[in-house]
Design a protein around this motif. Structure first.
Motif, PDB file in Angstrom:
ATOM      1  N   ASP A 163       0.828  -1.205   0.000  1.00  9.88           N
ATOM      2  CA  ASP A 163       0.000   0.000   0.000  1.00  9.88           C
ATOM      3  C   ASP A 163       0.863   1.256   0.000  1.00  9.88           C
ATOM      4  O   ASP A 163       1.840   1.354   0.743  1.00  9.88           O
ATOM      5  CB  ASP A 163      -0.905   0.016   1.237  1.00  9.88           C
ATOM      6  CG  ASP A 163      -1.801  -1.196   1.310  1.00  9.88           C
ATOM      7  OD1 ASP A 163      -2.788  -1.230   0.558  1.00  9.88           O
ATOM      8  OD2 ASP A 163      -1.488  -2.109   2.098  1.00  9.88           O
ATOM      9  N   LYS A 164       0.491   2.204  -0.824  1.00 11.90           N
ATOM     10  CA  LYS A 164       1.133   3.500  -0.814  1.00 11.90           C
ATOM     11  C   LYS A 164       0.667   4.275   0.410  1.00 11.90           C
ATOM     12  O   LYS A 164      -0.539   4.328   0.687  1.00 11.90           O
ATOM     13  CB  LYS A 164       0.781   4.269  -2.086  1.00 11.90           C
ATOM     14  CG  LYS A 164       1.487   5.595  -2.244  1.00 11.90           C
ATOM     15  CD  LYS A 164       1.115   6.238  -3.579  1.00 11.90           C
ATOM     16  CE  LYS A 164       1.828   7.566  -3.752  1.00 11.90           C
ATOM     17  NZ  LYS A 164       1.484   8.200  -5.056  1.00 11.90           N
ATOM     18  N   VAL A 165       1.581   4.843   1.165  1.00  9.91           N
ATOM     19  CA  VAL A 165       1.197   5.566   2.372  1.00  9.91           C
ATOM     20  C   VAL A 165       0.689   6.949   1.985  1.00  9.91           C
ATOM     21  O   VAL A 165       1.405   7.737   1.366  1.00  9.91           O
ATOM     22  CB  VAL A 165       2.393   5.688   3.348  1.00  9.91           C
ATOM     23  CG1 VAL A 165       1.980   6.455   4.590  1.00  9.91           C
ATOM     24  CG2 VAL A 165       2.888   4.303   3.726  1.00  9.91           C
ATOM     25  N   GLY A 166      -0.559   7.226   2.336  1.00  8.86           N
ATOM     26  CA  GLY A 166      -1.158   8.516   1.997  1.00  8.86           C
ATOM     27  C   GLY A 166      -2.569   8.578   2.524  1.00  8.86           C
ATOM     28  O   GLY A 166      -3.055   7.661   3.202  1.00  8.86           O
ATOM     29  N   GLN A 167      -3.257   9.660   2.187  1.00 12.97           N
ATOM     30  CA  GLN A 167      -4.623   9.838   2.685  1.00 12.97           C
ATOM     31  C   GLN A 167      -5.542   8.712   2.224  1.00 12.97           C
ATOM     32  O   GLN A 167      -6.477   8.340   2.927  1.00 12.97           O
ATOM     33  CB  GLN A 167      -5.166  11.188   2.225  1.00 12.97           C
ATOM     34  CG  GLN A 167      -4.498  12.374   2.910  1.00 12.97           C
ATOM     35  CD  GLN A 167      -5.107  13.700   2.505  1.00 12.97           C
ATOM     36  OE1 GLN A 167      -5.713  13.806   1.446  1.00 12.97           O
ATOM     37  NE2 GLN A 167      -4.926  14.715   3.335  1.00 12.97           N
ATOM     38  N   ASP A 168      -5.275   8.168   1.040  1.00 14.80           N
ATOM     39  CA  ASP A 168      -6.146   7.117   0.497  1.00 14.80           C
ATOM     40  C   ASP A 168      -6.040   5.800   1.271  1.00 14.80           C
ATOM     41  O   ASP A 168      -6.903   4.927   1.118  1.00 14.80           O
ATOM     42  CB  ASP A 168      -5.815   6.853  -0.974  1.00 14.80           C
ATOM     43  CG  ASP A 168      -6.129   8.045  -1.858  1.00 14.80           C
ATOM     44  OD1 ASP A 168      -6.903   8.913  -1.410  1.00 14.80           O
ATOM     45  OD2 ASP A 168      -5.596   8.107  -2.978  1.00 14.80           O
ATOM     46  N   THR A 169      -4.970   5.635   2.056  1.00  8.07           N
ATOM     47  CA  THR A 169      -4.789   4.367   2.775  1.00  8.07           C
ATOM     48  C   THR A 169      -4.809   4.562   4.293  1.00  8.07           C
ATOM     49  O   THR A 169      -4.253   3.755   5.029  1.00  8.07           O
ATOM     50  CB  THR A 169      -3.456   3.705   2.366  1.00  8.07           C
ATOM     51  OG1 THR A 169      -2.376   4.623   2.606  1.00  8.07           O
ATOM     52  CG2 THR A 169      -3.467   3.311   0.908  1.00  8.07           C
ATOM     53  N   GLU A 170      -5.482   5.609   4.740  1.00  4.89           N
ATOM     54  CA  GLU A 170      -5.561   5.826   6.182  1.00  4.89           C
ATOM     55  C   GLU A 170      -6.461   4.810   6.866  1.00  4.89           C
ATOM     56  O   GLU A 170      -6.460   4.697   8.085  1.00  4.89           O
ATOM     57  CB  GLU A 170      -6.014   7.262   6.474  1.00  4.89           C
ATOM     58  CG  GLU A 170      -4.914   8.274   6.172  1.00  4.89           C
ATOM     59  CD  GLU A 170      -5.275   9.699   6.528  1.00  4.89           C
ATOM     60  OE1 GLU A 170      -6.402   9.912   7.034  1.00  4.89           O
ATOM     61  OE2 GLU A 170      -4.442  10.598   6.305  1.00  4.89           O
ATOM     62  N   ASN A 171      -7.215   4.068   6.068  1.00  2.00           N
ATOM     63  CA  ASN A 171      -7.964   2.946   6.643  1.00  2.00           C
ATOM     64  C   ASN A 171      -7.053   1.746   6.900  1.00  2.00           C
ATOM     65  O   ASN A 171      -7.327   0.903   7.744  1.00  2.00           O
ATOM     66  CB  ASN A 171      -9.090   2.535   5.695  1.00  2.00           C
ATOM     67  CG  ASN A 171      -8.574   2.063   4.343  1.00  2.00           C
ATOM     68  OD1 ASN A 171      -7.656   2.663   3.794  1.00  2.00           O
ATOM     69  ND2 ASN A 171      -9.172   1.018   3.808  1.00  2.00           N
ATOM     70  N   VAL A 172      -5.927   1.662   6.163  1.00  2.78           N
ATOM     71  CA  VAL A 172      -4.943   0.599   6.378  1.00  2.78           C
ATOM     72  C   VAL A 172      -3.988   1.003   7.500  1.00  2.78           C
ATOM     73  O   VAL A 172      -3.773   0.262   8.466  1.00  2.78           O
ATOM     74  CB  VAL A 172      -4.161   0.303   5.079  1.00  2.78           C
ATOM     75  CG1 VAL A 172      -3.097  -0.764   5.339  1.00  2.78           C
ATOM     76  CG2 VAL A 172      -5.099  -0.118   3.966  1.00  2.78           C
TER      77      VAL A 172
END
Length: 1013
Positions: A510-519
């Motif tokens: 997963d790319k770390v960013g706002q789109d993966t704040e659920n991860v």
């Protein structure tokens, strides 16, 4: 130094990033050099790994000593199954997997003159001074490069002797300075173009060309430079060379030069130092005595070094050091022997720490590359380094808890102690990125055992896959791994390296960013002990930095650029954050320069990259939008910009120039050649003839404006034909047609292509200045011409299912014609303007925005980061304990400094941290309660509250509107303003506040954190 001259081919797909650092000449010299490496413990294998990745001809290993369990502390190519096997023999086959172009061998016989003289460079680790002197006598006599290096706990040393006539072909690796001349006077003073620094230093050499009035200076022998100021330099007498009229270019020339080094025996008595830390200028002489004292101790004790934290052994080393200091009074130069430092050296002598090994392995391997290539300046001649600040302060070190326990970590326990080692094993660490730095980081952590304890864990994430060009510096990957996920392969590699890591590494894609704040949610960040970045872009680094500030987690940051590297420590409440400082923005190229007045190859490459987009990307995308969006034409005609150009492009790509065969693609490319390199240049010269004079009386074509020359197509010119081949194949790709690379196919078709005559037009406007308006279509839907163009297009329904294929630029595929086209297009443009062309490699670097990289710098930087990780694990809370690092292995230069403290915010009578402090509330209060709270508790009048991009409250809003918001709770207020509910599971909310102090003055205040239950 003699080298073989048989290997000349360089695999650019493998070595591309390194080629940008070393250059082709240096790489060829390296590829024909044979290196001998003695000693295969941690430091030896680190050097070997970096040298093998770099690509020498052969690397021969010598270490007949049997593998011991404690060797696994830092020797990543050894396993428990190798215990009892000679270290060199066990290491060689695994080392050979790194680079198929490097022959890996094992030397079995004596290290005598017959053996030594087979090599261009000899590197010794784990050898006695007596052996070093004996071998150096041979190497010095034969001008063979000689390097010694050792690591002792948190101390390290290196020594170079490259002989009496070593040739350096490039001292610093910087791009040669170039520029435009504006004047050369009778005294030889050269002035460069206004507001352009020449970038030269005293002693540099330059050549000139295209200087009107001074033919004797053009293309003459290089002239030595004396700098006058940043905009002028002197080249000595110019008598008899003519009188300067106008124009001209200067080009710095890297002139090879020779240096002489002294033998080890001479340097032992009168050492010359390269200083590693300007805060420790007194250390090198002390350590010069100390390392010799350790050897004296070993000579008395059958080769054994002092036991960890053993007082008696340490005192004996101090006694030997006193004797040596008295025998060599010039070394300390009147200073007292630092007995405390010598004792610490003795305490740690048996230690072998992966970060120290990585640091010195990178430095020493770069010296090997210098010795075999002649590129960059070598260390002159001794180098001592220590990181005593990394010793734990909050964990005991005693003779008992530094004694061996029979584990693979014994050589680390010997320095750090068992308690601190257990702390490291139970850390929870987050690694963002598993590329070059990420691979090295994981390797270090596996050797350290970081995260391998019962409570320990490493999470690593990387959304990238492995490419062939990665293999040259991302050493956990092998050719069979190309195409696989980096994080998965890296995690499995280090689990194999240290089985203790199995089950303790969580590899994500997963790319770390706002789109993966659920991860990577709040619970994840709160669980971490520390974070380490291994990223290659600023935006991602800044995001991770913001997360670390929010959750108050330490962040270790690093980066490399060729031989340059930097490290930064971000520690909660102690230092500034990564985002506190930024590099200045890149200077753009004016559009008028790109369109009509290039004067550097960078300009023509940027123009060619834009042409690539205009030919093979944008038109295909526009066609597909037209075919899939019913109102595309109407929306196009309503927008501002080049409406006519878009419609003409649609008509050309769908009707008038739509190819049905590959032959038509060839014809298209030929006509585009004529348009870009002949017709447009003819038009430019029609508008501005070569003798054009401006209103001020100066020649228009002067200064940065270089007069162009139209090109006449020549099918036998390789660059002309390369443009046609690459352009035709890419055009065919857009239409799904099969292409060809056979020159004969192209030549046959080109014989029959009819090129229309061209006559310049008087109504064509050309932009001369950057702020000058550019001619474009200003019509609207009622314009007859635009309406006619729109109506002449085939209807989307008549082309149902038809699509073009836009080209997706990929710099690392050597078969897709992308870089081939840009190289040819750029060099043709350079021919128009008499600019020195660039080869494919340089074009790829600039057009692909590639970051030059080499394994040596990566290893060094990773080592420095992990020396700081020891401090983070120890919980050191003094800013002077931490060090930010700045290195350049080419010079070589090493600089360390304390991190910068965070800025402070003052309001009323309070002073708070501007980065790490924040207001915190743990209940969802109403807006009125929030305003009352700050007025009562902080003496602040809140004038504005915002969340994300939404302004929730403003004191200047109409009273009725403000009154409606006051009873709302903060979560309801967000929903009311944004029309979106706060997502379920949200645990924290951030608010930015604007406020006035008790005096009614605007003040900066920390942000507000609301914790939701």
């Amino acid at each position: 130094m003699q080298v073989d001259e048989e290997n000349t081919e360089i695999d650019e797909s493998l070595y591309s990033r390194q080629l940008y650092v070393l250059g082709a000449e240096a790489m060829k010299r390296m590829n024909n050099s044979n290196v001998l490496l003695v000693g295969l413990k941690g430091l030896g294998v680190e050097i070997a790994k970096n040298v093998a990745l770099a690509g020498v001809k052969s690397l021969t290993l010598y270490d007949p000593a049997p593998t011991k369990l404690e060797d696994l502390s830092s020797q990543f190519f050894l396993a428990e199954s190798d215990i009892g096997t000679p270290r060199a023999a066990a290491t060689a086959p695994r080392l050979a997997e790194l680079n198929r172009y490097v022959k890996i061998g094992v030397h079995d016989g004596p290290l005598d003159e017959a053996a030594i003289t087979q090599y261009q460079c000899v590197v010794l680790t784990e050898t006695s001074i007596e052996t070093q002197v004996q071998i150096n006598e041979i190497t010095h006599k034969h001008n063979i490069a000689f390097i010694v290096a050792d690591v002792r706990g948190l101390f390290a040393m290196a020594f170079n002797d490259f002989g009496t006539d070593f040739t350096i072909i490039d001292a610093n690796g910087n791009e040669p300075a170039t520029g435009i001349v504006s004047d050369v006077d009778e005294s030889g003073n050269v002035t460069v173009l206004e507001d352009t620094r020449h970038g030269l230093e005293d002693g540099d050499y330059v050549t000139f060309r295209e200087i009107d009035g001074m033919p004797g200076l053009n293309d003459a022998e290089p002239r030595k430079v004396t700098v006058i100021d940043p905009y002028a330099f002197n080249i000595g007498s110019v008598a008899g060379l003519g009188t300067y009229v106008r124009g001209g270019l200067y080009q710095q020339v890297k002139v090879p030069f020779q240096i002489s080094m002294e033998s080890l025996m001479t340097q032992l008595q009168k050492p010359e130092y390269l200083y590693s830390d300007f805060a420790k200028l007194e250390r090198p002489p002390q350590l010069h005595i100390g390392f010799q004292a350790l050897q004296g101790f070993a000579n008395k004790h059958e080769g054994q070094l002092p036991k960890p934290m053993d007082e008696a052994d340490a005192n004996e080393v101090v006694h030997i050091a006193r004797t040596l200091a008295a025998q060599m009074p010039g070394v300390l130069d009147g200073a007292e022997l630092d007995e405390k430092l010598i004792k610490e050296l003795a305490y740690e002598a048996r230690g072998d720490l992966p970060p120290m090994v990585a640091t010195m392995g990178g430095i020493v391997a770069q010296e090997v590359l210098k010795a075999t290539s002649g590129k960059f300046s070598p260390i002159r001649q001794y180098f001592y380094f220590d990181s005593l600040e990394s010793l734990p302060e909050n964990y005991a070190r005693t003779a008992e808890n530094t004694a061996p326990v029979g584990s693979r970590y014994d050589n680390q326990i010997a320095v750090l102690g068992k308690e601190f080692h257990d702390k490291i094993r139970n850390m929870k660490e987050f690694l963002v990125g598993s590329g070059a730095i990420g691979c090295e980081m994981l390797k270090n952590w596996a050797l350290m055992g970081l995260g391998s304890g019962p409570e320990g864990k490493i999470t690593v994430t990387d959304n990238d896959t492995i490419e062939k060009s990665n293999l040259n510096r991302q050493f956990l990957f092998r050719p069979a791994d190309v195409g696989k996920q980096k994080s998965d392969v890296a995690a499995k590699a280090v689990e194999a390296m240290n089985p203790d890591m199995a089950g303790h590494i969580d590899a994500k894609q997963d790319k770390v960013g706002q789109d993966t704040e659920n991860v990577f949610d709040d619970d994840f960040w709160m669980s971490l002990d520390a974070v380490t970045n291994a990223l290659d872009n600023v935006e991602a680094r800044q995001y991770v930095d913001r997360r670390c500030v929010f959750f108050k987690k330490s962040l270790l940051e690093s980066g490399t650029l060729g031989t340059k590297g930097n490290t930064q420590v971000v520690y909660p409440m102690l230092t500034e954050s990564y985002s506190s400082s930024q590099d200045p923005p890149e200077t753009g190229i004016p559009l008028c320069t790109l369109r009509s007045f290039p004067n550097r190859i960078e300009h023509t490459i940027a123009w060619a990259k834009s042409l690539f987009q205009d030919y093979f990307v944008l038109p295909a995308e526009n066609v597909n939008q037209y075919l899939s969006q019913p109102d595309y034409v109407e929306s196009t005609l309503k927008m501002s910009g080049d409406k006519k150009g878009i419609l003409e492009s649609l008509q050309a790509y769908l009707v008038t120039e739509k190819p049905l065969t590959f032959d038509e693609c060839i014809a298209w490319a030929r006509l585009e050649f004529e348009k870009k390199y002949h017709n447009e240049i003819e038009q430019l010269l029609y508008n501005f003839p070569k003798d054009e004079v401006t209103s001020s009386g100066t020649l228009f074509w002067s200064g940065p404006k270089r007069p162009p020359t139209p090109l006449s197509f020549d099918v036998e010119n390789p660059t002309h034909l390369e443009f046609i081949i690459a352009g035709a194949n890419l055009h065919a790709f857009n239409y799904g047609l099969k292409g060809s690379s056979d020159p004969e196919v192209f030549k046959k078709v080109l014989e029959n292509v009819i090129v229309p005559e061209f006559s310049p037009k008087s109504n064509v406007k050309i932009q001369v200045e950057e702020n000058e308006p550019v001619e474009g279509s200003s019509g609207n839907f009622e314009d007859d011409e635009l309406k006619h163009l729109a109506e002449s297009l085939p209807t989307p329904s008549s082309l149902a299912g038809y699509r073009l294929v836009p080209v997706e630029f990929e710099k690392d595929d050597d078969t897709n014609y992308h870089i081939d086209f840009i190289t040819a297009a750029s060099n043709l443009r350079a021919m128009n303007y008499a600019i020195e062309p660039a080869d494919r490699l340089k074009t790829k670097l600039i057009a692909g925005r590639i970051i030059p990289a080499i394994a040596t710098t990566t290893g060094l930087v990773t080592g420095l980061v992990n020396l700081e990780l020891y401090k983070v694990a120890d919980g050191k809370n003094k800013i002077e304990a931490y060090k930010n690092g700045f290195v350049n292995l080419a010079l070589p230069f090493f600089g360390f400094s304390e991190p910068i403290t965070p800025p402070k915010i003052k309001y009323n009578d309070k002073v708070v941290d501007g980065i790490w402090d924040r207001f915190e509330i743990d209940r969802d209060m109403t807006l009125q309660e929030l305003l009352d709270y700050f007025e009562k508790e902080e003496g602040l009048t809140i004038t504005m509250v915002s969340h994300g991009v939404s302004m929730l409250y403003a004191s200047f809003a109409p009273p009725k509107k403000r009154a409606q918001k006051l009873p709302l709770k903060l979560t309801k207020l967000i929903e009311d303003v944004t029309s979106k509910p706060v997502p379920e599971g949200t645990k924290t909310l951030l608010f930015v506040l604007c406020a006035e102090d008790l005096e009614g003055e605007d003040v900066d205040v920390p942000y507000l954190l609301l914790r939701l239950k």
